[in-house]
Design a protein around this motif. Sequence first.
Motif, PDB file in Angstrom:
ATOM      1  N   UNK A 135       0.830  -1.208   0.000  1.00 55.80           N
ATOM      2  CA  UNK A 135       0.000   0.000   0.000  1.00 55.80           C
ATOM      3  C   UNK A 135       0.863   1.256   0.000  1.00 55.80           C
ATOM      4  N   UNK A 136       0.548   2.185  -0.877  1.00 60.81           N
ATOM      5  CA  UNK A 136       1.218   3.474  -0.917  1.00 60.81           C
ATOM      6  C   UNK A 136       0.901   4.222   0.375  1.00 60.81           C
ATOM      7  N   UNK A 137       1.865   4.940   0.909  1.00 59.23           N
ATOM      8  CA  UNK A 137       1.664   5.686   2.141  1.00 59.23           C
ATOM      9  C   UNK A 137       0.497   6.658   2.074  1.00 59.23           C
ATOM     10  N   UNK A 138       0.278   7.251   0.913  1.00 58.78           N
ATOM     11  CA  UNK A 138      -0.845   8.172   0.757  1.00 58.78           C
ATOM     12  C   UNK A 138      -2.188   7.478   0.883  1.00 58.78           C
ATOM     13  N   UNK A 139      -2.259   6.229   0.434  1.00 63.96           N
ATOM     14  CA  UNK A 139      -3.489   5.448   0.582  1.00 63.96           C
ATOM     15  C   UNK A 139      -3.732   5.173   2.062  1.00 63.96           C
ATOM     16  N   UNK A 140      -2.684   4.773   2.776  1.00 60.18           N
ATOM     17  CA  UNK A 140      -2.822   4.497   4.206  1.00 60.18           C
ATOM     18  C   UNK A 140      -3.222   5.757   4.965  1.00 60.18           C
ATOM     19  N   UNK A 141      -2.604   6.888   4.629  1.00 58.28           N
ATOM     20  CA  UNK A 141      -2.949   8.143   5.303  1.00 58.28           C
ATOM     21  C   UNK A 141      -4.397   8.539   5.010  1.00 58.28           C
ATOM     22  N   UNK A 142      -4.851   8.288   3.797  1.00 55.17           N
ATOM     23  CA  UNK A 142      -6.246   8.572   3.462  1.00 55.17           C
ATOM     24  C   UNK A 142      -7.190   7.728   4.313  1.00 55.17           C
ATOM     25  N   UNK A 143      -6.894   6.442   4.440  1.00 56.36           N
ATOM     26  CA  UNK A 143      -7.742   5.563   5.247  1.00 56.36           C
ATOM     27  C   UNK A 143      -7.787   6.027   6.702  1.00 56.36           C
ATOM     28  N   UNK A 144      -6.630   6.379   7.254  1.00 52.72           N
ATOM     29  CA  UNK A 144      -6.593   6.857   8.642  1.00 52.72           C
ATOM     30  C   UNK A 144      -7.388   8.149   8.795  1.00 52.72           C
ATOM     31  N   UNK A 192       1.008  10.281  11.547  1.00 53.73           N
ATOM     32  CA  UNK A 192       0.903   8.904  11.064  1.00 53.73           C
ATOM     33  C   UNK A 192       2.178   8.140  11.362  1.00 53.73           C
ATOM     34  N   UNK A 193       2.012   6.896  11.797  1.00 56.36           N
ATOM     35  CA  UNK A 193       3.133   5.982  11.975  1.00 56.36           C
ATOM     36  C   UNK A 193       2.893   4.758  11.106  1.00 56.36           C
ATOM     37  N   UNK A 194       3.887   4.410  10.291  1.00 66.06           N
ATOM     38  CA  UNK A 194       3.814   3.228   9.432  1.00 66.06           C
ATOM     39  C   UNK A 194       4.582   2.112  10.122  1.00 66.06           C
ATOM     40  N   UNK A 195       3.941   0.956  10.319  1.00 70.83           N
ATOM     41  CA  UNK A 195       4.540  -0.114  11.113  1.00 70.83           C
ATOM     42  C   UNK A 195       4.843  -1.378  10.338  1.00 70.83           C
ATOM     43  N   UNK A 196       4.070  -1.664   9.304  1.00 74.47           N
ATOM     44  CA  UNK A 196       4.271  -2.893   8.539  1.00 74.47           C
ATOM     45  C   UNK A 196       3.705  -2.686   7.141  1.00 74.47           C
ATOM     46  N   UNK A 197       4.125  -3.488   6.177  1.00 73.05           N
ATOM     47  CA  UNK A 197       3.588  -3.368   4.824  1.00 73.05           C
ATOM     48  C   UNK A 197       2.084  -3.613   4.801  1.00 73.05           C
ATOM     49  N   UNK A 198       1.371  -2.796   4.055  1.00 72.42           N
ATOM     50  CA  UNK A 198      -0.059  -2.993   3.880  1.00 72.42           C
ATOM     51  C   UNK A 198      -0.304  -3.803   2.627  1.00 72.42           C
ATOM     52  N   UNK A 199      -0.906  -4.978   2.806  1.00 78.95           N
ATOM     53  CA  UNK A 199      -1.208  -5.850   1.671  1.00 78.95           C
ATOM     54  C   UNK A 199      -2.570  -6.492   1.878  1.00 78.95           C
ATOM     55  N   UNK A 200      -3.218  -6.848   0.786  1.00 84.31           N
ATOM     56  CA  UNK A 200      -4.505  -7.552   0.874  1.00 84.31           C
ATOM     57  C   UNK A 200      -5.638  -6.629   1.271  1.00 84.31           C
ATOM     58  N   UNK A 201      -6.531  -7.148   2.094  1.00 86.69           N
ATOM     59  CA  UNK A 201      -7.672  -6.366   2.567  1.00 86.69           C
ATOM     60  C   UNK A 201      -7.261  -5.574   3.795  1.00 86.69           C
ATOM     61  N   UNK A 231      -5.631  -8.260   6.697  1.00 87.89           N
ATOM     62  CA  UNK A 231      -6.579  -9.363   6.816  1.00 87.89           C
ATOM     63  C   UNK A 231      -6.247 -10.369   7.895  1.00 87.89           C
ATOM     64  N   UNK A 232      -4.988 -10.377   8.342  1.00 86.34           N
ATOM     65  CA  UNK A 232      -4.583 -11.305   9.400  1.00 86.34           C
ATOM     66  C   UNK A 232      -4.512 -10.622  10.764  1.00 86.34           C
ATOM     67  N   UNK A 233      -4.981  -9.370  10.826  1.00 83.21           N
ATOM     68  CA  UNK A 233      -5.018  -8.662  12.095  1.00 83.21           C
ATOM     69  C   UNK A 233      -3.730  -7.967  12.493  1.00 83.21           C
ATOM     70  N   UNK A 234      -2.725  -7.951  11.604  1.00 84.38           N
ATOM     71  CA  UNK A 234      -1.460  -7.268  11.916  1.00 84.38           C
ATOM     72  C   UNK A 234      -1.631  -5.771  11.766  1.00 84.38           C
ATOM     73  N   UNK A 235      -1.077  -5.017  12.698  1.00 82.58           N
ATOM     74  CA  UNK A 235      -1.157  -3.558  12.622  1.00 82.58           C
ATOM     75  C   UNK A 235      -0.250  -3.078  11.499  1.00 82.58           C
TER      76      UNK A 235
END
Length: 147
Positions: free
Chosen positions: A46-55, A80-89, A113-117
């Motif tokens: 996931x692109x950081x901008x996508x993650x920031x938009x979701x947050x 925003x803090x990025x902790x792990x790669x965003x993949x899947x749902x 999807x596996x509950x990882x932050x």
Amino acid sequence: MTQSNAFPLKIPFLASLGVQCTRMDKEGSEIQLALEQRHQNSWDMAHGGVLMTLLDVAMAIAGRAADPDGRGVVTIEMKTSFMAPGRGNLIARGQCVHRTTTMVFCEAEIVDGEGRIVSRGSGTFKYVKRMPPQRASAGAADTGADG
């Protein structure tokens, strides 16, 4: 009020991303995005901008839901803090942590999807009455904010 796969307002940007709202109530919010190639950076995550938009959206929805007057919100600041790669749902959950008469302070978290932050955020939002956008005279550029 609980929403089912729909936002309470028309938000073309979120529709084009494919974001779905699955919960908006006094307890907070939940939105989801099935990550596609168009949402990814060069490392296939996931692109950081996508993650920031979701947050941002998860927090804004939580802030709106916490307001008994039904006002809208605009983002004042966000961390925003990025902790792990965003993949899947991806699932973003937001909650209101404090309100004043004019502002709301919120937090949100994205899990895969596996509950990882994947990412966490906090933000300050200003309550505003929803007003139609101010339009410039004919032929002039629209100078309004992101409405």
